[in-house]
Design an enzyme around this catalytic site. Structure first.
Site, PDB file in Angstrom:
ATOM      1  CE1 TYR A  51      37.259 -31.210  23.042  1.00 46.99           C
ATOM      2  CE2 TYR A  51      38.743 -29.385  23.528  1.00 46.99           C
ATOM      3  CZ  TYR A  51      38.527 -30.740  23.321  1.00 46.99           C
ATOM      4  OH  TYR A  51      39.565 -31.613  23.388  1.00 46.99           O
ATOM      5  CD  GLU A  53      34.805 -34.253  24.937  1.00 50.16           C
ATOM      6  OE1 GLU A  53      34.279 -34.187  26.059  1.00 50.16           O
ATOM      7  OE2 GLU A  53      35.977 -34.583  24.755  1.00 50.16           O
ATOM      8  CG  ASP A 197      35.088 -49.664   4.330  1.00 51.08           C
ATOM      9  OD1 ASP A 197      34.818 -48.577   3.787  1.00 51.08           O
ATOM     10  OD2 ASP A 197      36.178 -49.888   4.906  1.00 51.08           O
ATOM     11  CB  THR A 223      36.549 -42.064   3.415  1.00 49.53           C
ATOM     12  OG1 THR A 223      36.352 -42.290   2.009  1.00 49.53           O
ATOM     13  CG2 THR A 223      37.412 -43.172   3.987  1.00 49.53           C
ATOM     14  CE  LYS A 226      39.822 -43.501   0.880  1.00 46.83           C
ATOM     15  NZ  LYS A 226      39.962 -44.901   1.362  1.00 46.83           N
ATOM     16  NE  ARG A 232      43.084 -36.407   4.062  1.00 47.02           N
ATOM     17  CZ  ARG A 232      43.211 -37.406   3.193  1.00 47.02           C
ATOM     18  NH1 ARG A 232      43.199 -38.657   3.609  1.00 47.02           N
ATOM     19  NH2 ARG A 232      43.381 -37.164   1.915  1.00 47.02           N
TER      20      ARG A 232
END
Ligand SMILES: *Cc1c(COP(=O)(O)O)cnc(C)c1O
Length: 432
Positions: A51, A53, A197, A223, A226, A232
């Site tokens: 974790y 955050e 984008d 992303t 790709k 991913r």
């Protein structure tokens, strides 16, 4: 070694069937790619346990010293790759990168402009079924019927009429370079923010084979999985950071916050909680690969392969939207071939060739049927295929599209696909 095999043979077999499928089919989905073993190793590593955050040096949890190192490297490498002053590598996906960027620059109910989904845009660019279409007032622009390229007369006219707060450029099925400079001119005329984008061409942008959005755009999203060939995920960048123009100040000091601080806090706590540290570390590995000279050779080959494939289709009387490609994407309008995108996709899948049906501009069929297919070269180029194989692949696709119901043809094509795949092995270490 396989722990999974011993612990859960059912899932192990499913995994192995997927390895086998990836090995033995021709992957032509333009948004897919195959990551390297090092990326796979990091993505499957123990950082999934942590974790974290917050951001490096400012976490809400202890024990973050090593994930901090990984996230710092991911950000630093991203900045070098894209010549950006700022990068946030935490978005879980491209859609979440877009959500955080949009919510930072635009208030709900205000107007945004994006490329029509049916003309190559993305769901997150204002589709009514997506958060972007529900939270914002959306004006969509389209491509020109004759050229298949963005129609800037229309973009300018719509922009002046509707005064969007932000214009999004880029898309999922746009075979040509994104015209950042032309979009910037329109955005400046009406005082709108410009968001790029680059989810699709990111790998080409990183290697100079596609123009960079950084000099023109207020914010850039992408992303990482790709053409960039990472795990991913998503990312948000800015060419230059600056003080925000919304009057947001730090509560105690009264200091005007930077845009980077607003984006960071929109990602977390705005729309996400704990970051996926195994994926962020795998992004760092992939960015390291993309910084090597061999990655530019790879992306150059992607484009050469796409152009070879496009020329081969043109010579067989296929209609390509925009007449060809500058990138890794080819959008084929099948109208003159008397077959729908849906039927073509199904028949090709039976023959071991994976493509996706796709709307073409001004399509009269529904998104579930469509008149086109989208074909991309990133994944097959990762396998090492070159121009010669593109000619074979065009031939195979053409045979299937001419004979979608002929079992004999499909079986023959499938066996050629199998031979081709065997000559360009993929993940064979995982098969043993
Ligand atoms: C793929 C894509 C996205 C979204 O990526 P996900 O990771 O699937 O959410 C966003 N924008 C464009 C233009 C894309 O092509």
């Amino acid at each position: 070694m396989s722990y999974l095999k011993n612990a859960d043979s059912e899932l192990f077999e499913i995994l192995m069937r997927e390895v086998g499928r990836e090995f033995s089919t021709l992957e032509l989905i333009a948004s897919e790619n195959f990551v390297s073993y090092p990326v796979l190793e990091m993505a499957g590593g123990v950082m999934t346990n942590k974790y974290a955050e917050g951001y490096p040096g400012k976490r809400y949890y202890g024990g973050c010293e090593h994930v901090d190192e990984a996230e710092d490297l991911a950000r630093d490498r991203a900045k070098i790759l894209f010549n950006a002053e700022y990068a946030n590598v935490q978005p879980h996906s491209g859609s979440q990168a877009n959500m955080a960027a949009l919510l930072t620059f635009v208030k709900t109910g205000e107007t945004i402009m994006g490329l029509d989904l049916a003309h190559g845009g993305h769901l997150t660019h204002g589709s009514p079924v997506n958060f972007s279409g529900k939270l914002f007032n959306v004006v969509s622009y389209q491509v020109d019927r004759a050229t298949g390229r963005v129609n800037f007369d229309e973009v300018r006219k719509l922009a002046k009429e509707h005064k969007p707060k932000l214009i999004i450029c880029g898309g999922s099925a746009y075979p040509r370079h994104i015209e950042f400079e032309d979009f910037k001119a329109v955005a400046d005329e009406i005082g709108a923010f410009l968001m790029a984008d680059i989810a699709h061409p990111a790998g080409l942008v990183a290697t100079g084979l596609h123009p960079s959005p950084m000099p023109y755009c207020d914010v850039v999203t992408t992303t990482t999985h790709k053409t960039l060939r990472g795990p991913r995920g998503g990312m948000i960048m800015m060419g230059k950071d600056s003080e925000n123009s919304f009057g947001v100040v730090a509560p105690k000091s009264g200091r005007v916050k930077n845009m980077s601080e607003l984006i960071d806090s929109m990602v977390m706590p705005g729309i996400q909680g704990g970051p996926l540290m195994h994926i962020i570390a795998a992004k760092a590995v992939a960015f390291g690969e993309a910084l090597q000279p061999s990655f530019k050779e790879y992306t150059s080959q992607i484009v050469k392969n796409a152009q070879t494939l496009a020329d081969a289709f043109l010579s067989k009387d296929y209609h390509l939207v925009s007449g060809g490609t500058d990138t890794h994407v080819i959008l084929i309008d099948l109208t003159n071939k008397s077959i729908t995108g849906k039927t073509a996709e199904k028949a090709l899948e039976k023959a071991g060739i994976t493509v996706n049906k796709n709307m073409v501009p001004f399509d009269e069929r529904s998104p579930f049927v469509t008149s086109g297919i989208r074909v991309g070269t990133p994944a097959i180029t990762t396998r090492g295929m070159e121009e010669d194989q593109m000619l074979t692949i065009c031939d195979l696709i053409d045979q299937v599209i001419d004979n979608p119901e002929n079992e004999f043809v499909i079986t023959n094509v499938k066996s050629t696909v199998k031979e081709l795949c065997d000559s360009f092995p993929l993940y064979d270490d995982l098969l043993n």
